[in-house]
Motif scaffolding. Sequence first.
Motif, PDB file in Angstrom:
ATOM      1  N   MET A  90       0.843  -1.186   0.000  1.00 61.78           N
ATOM      2  CA  MET A  90       0.000   0.000   0.000  1.00 61.78           C
ATOM      3  C   MET A  90       0.879   1.237   0.000  1.00 61.78           C
ATOM      4  O   MET A  90       1.852   1.319   0.728  1.00 61.78           O
ATOM      5  N   ARG A  91       0.510   2.163  -0.810  1.00 62.17           N
ATOM      6  CA  ARG A  91       1.224   3.427  -0.790  1.00 62.17           C
ATOM      7  C   ARG A  91       0.769   4.219   0.418  1.00 62.17           C
ATOM      8  O   ARG A  91      -0.408   4.445   0.628  1.00 62.17           O
ATOM      9  N   ALA A  92       1.697   4.634   1.217  1.00 64.64           N
ATOM     10  CA  ALA A  92       1.367   5.374   2.432  1.00 64.64           C
ATOM     11  C   ALA A  92       1.324   6.874   2.173  1.00 64.64           C
ATOM     12  O   ALA A  92       1.019   7.638   3.074  1.00 64.64           O
ATOM     13  N   ARG A  93       1.594   7.274   0.945  1.00 67.25           N
ATOM     14  CA  ARG A  93       1.669   8.692   0.638  1.00 67.25           C
ATOM     15  C   ARG A  93       0.359   9.413   0.913  1.00 67.25           C
ATOM     16  O   ARG A  93       0.347  10.472   1.541  1.00 67.25           O
ATOM     17  N   SER A  94      -0.761   8.863   0.477  1.00 69.15           N
ATOM     18  CA  SER A  94      -2.040   9.558   0.662  1.00 69.15           C
ATOM     19  C   SER A  94      -2.429   9.628   2.134  1.00 69.15           C
ATOM     20  O   SER A  94      -2.987  10.634   2.578  1.00 69.15           O
ATOM     21  N   ALA A  95      -2.113   8.596   2.899  1.00 64.72           N
ATOM     22  CA  ALA A  95      -2.418   8.624   4.332  1.00 64.72           C
ATOM     23  C   ALA A  95      -1.553   9.650   5.047  1.00 64.72           C
ATOM     24  O   ALA A  95      -2.035  10.367   5.937  1.00 64.72           O
ATOM     25  N   VAL A  96      -0.293   9.753   4.648  1.00 61.85           N
ATOM     26  CA  VAL A  96       0.597  10.728   5.276  1.00 61.85           C
ATOM     27  C   VAL A  96       0.174  12.149   4.912  1.00 61.85           C
ATOM     28  O   VAL A  96       0.129  13.032   5.774  1.00 61.85           O
ATOM     29  N   VAL A  97      -0.165  12.364   3.660  1.00 63.25           N
ATOM     30  CA  VAL A  97      -0.609  13.693   3.223  1.00 63.25           C
ATOM     31  C   VAL A  97      -1.871  14.093   3.967  1.00 63.25           C
ATOM     32  O   VAL A  97      -1.977  15.225   4.475  1.00 63.25           O
ATOM     33  N   PHE A  98      -2.825  13.193   4.061  1.00 60.00           N
ATOM     34  CA  PHE A  98      -4.072  13.511   4.753  1.00 60.00           C
ATOM     35  C   PHE A  98      -3.804  13.783   6.236  1.00 60.00           C
ATOM     36  O   PHE A  98      -4.354  14.727   6.801  1.00 60.00           O
ATOM     37  N   GLY A  99      -2.960  12.989   6.864  1.00 58.58           N
ATOM     38  CA  GLY A  99      -2.658  13.191   8.275  1.00 58.58           C
ATOM     39  C   GLY A  99      -1.962  14.515   8.541  1.00 58.58           C
ATOM     40  O   GLY A  99      -2.288  15.220   9.504  1.00 58.58           O
ATOM     41  N   VAL A 100      -1.011  14.873   7.672  1.00 60.48           N
ATOM     42  CA  VAL A 100      -0.299  16.144   7.836  1.00 60.48           C
ATOM     43  C   VAL A 100      -1.243  17.322   7.627  1.00 60.48           C
ATOM     44  O   VAL A 100      -1.207  18.303   8.382  1.00 60.48           O
ATOM     45  N   LEU A 101      -2.100  17.240   6.624  1.00 55.87           N
ATOM     46  CA  LEU A 101      -3.042  18.331   6.375  1.00 55.87           C
ATOM     47  C   LEU A 101      -4.042  18.484   7.511  1.00 55.87           C
ATOM     48  O   LEU A 101      -4.395  19.604   7.894  1.00 55.87           O
ATOM     49  N   ARG A 102      -4.501  17.359   8.079  1.00 55.43           N
ATOM     50  CA  ARG A 102      -5.403  17.436   9.236  1.00 55.43           C
ATOM     51  C   ARG A 102      -4.702  18.042  10.439  1.00 55.43           C
ATOM     52  O   ARG A 102      -5.283  18.826  11.190  1.00 55.43           O
ATOM     53  N   LEU A 103      -3.455  17.677  10.640  1.00 54.24           N
ATOM     54  CA  LEU A 103      -2.688  18.232  11.748  1.00 54.24           C
ATOM     55  C   LEU A 103      -2.482  19.738  11.567  1.00 54.24           C
ATOM     56  O   LEU A 103      -2.619  20.510  12.528  1.00 54.24           O
ATOM     57  N   LEU A 104      -2.175  20.153  10.353  1.00 50.58           N
ATOM     58  CA  LEU A 104      -2.023  21.586  10.085  1.00 50.58           C
ATOM     59  C   LEU A 104      -3.338  22.338  10.258  1.00 50.58           C
ATOM     60  O   LEU A 104      -3.333  23.486  10.700  1.00 50.58           O
ATOM     61  N   ALA A 105      -4.451  21.695   9.916  1.00 51.31           N
ATOM     62  CA  ALA A 105      -5.758  22.337  10.078  1.00 51.31           C
ATOM     63  C   ALA A 105      -6.062  22.587  11.553  1.00 51.31           C
ATOM     64  O   ALA A 105      -6.878  23.452  11.880  1.00 51.31           O
ATOM     65  N   PHE A 106      -5.421  21.852  12.450  1.00 49.93           N
ATOM     66  CA  PHE A 106      -5.584  22.101  13.881  1.00 49.93           C
ATOM     67  C   PHE A 106      -4.516  23.052  14.405  1.00 49.93           C
ATOM     68  O   PHE A 106      -4.810  23.984  15.160  1.00 49.93           O
TER      69      PHE A 106
END
Length: 86
Positions: free
Chosen positions: A1-17
Amino acid sequence: MRARSAVVFGVLRLLAFLVPFGLMMLFPVMREYYWLSAIFAALIGLSLSMLFLRQPLAEMTSEIASRRARRERVTDEDAEDAATPE
């Protein structure tokens, strides 16, 4: 599984907080009530992610679904054959 999309989503959610939380910490009143700043930042982050992060969420969930589909190759016939005694 490519972890890129999960990492991108997690980083963007963290930045949104973290970005709203950091901005609120600039105000002296909010520094005193840091827990209130955290609640407001969580609500703002949730709203931002619902509005702007639909595409990264869709990519991440489609990758997870495709991975699960590859792993689970059991058909109905296989399950019925396994359940019936011979």
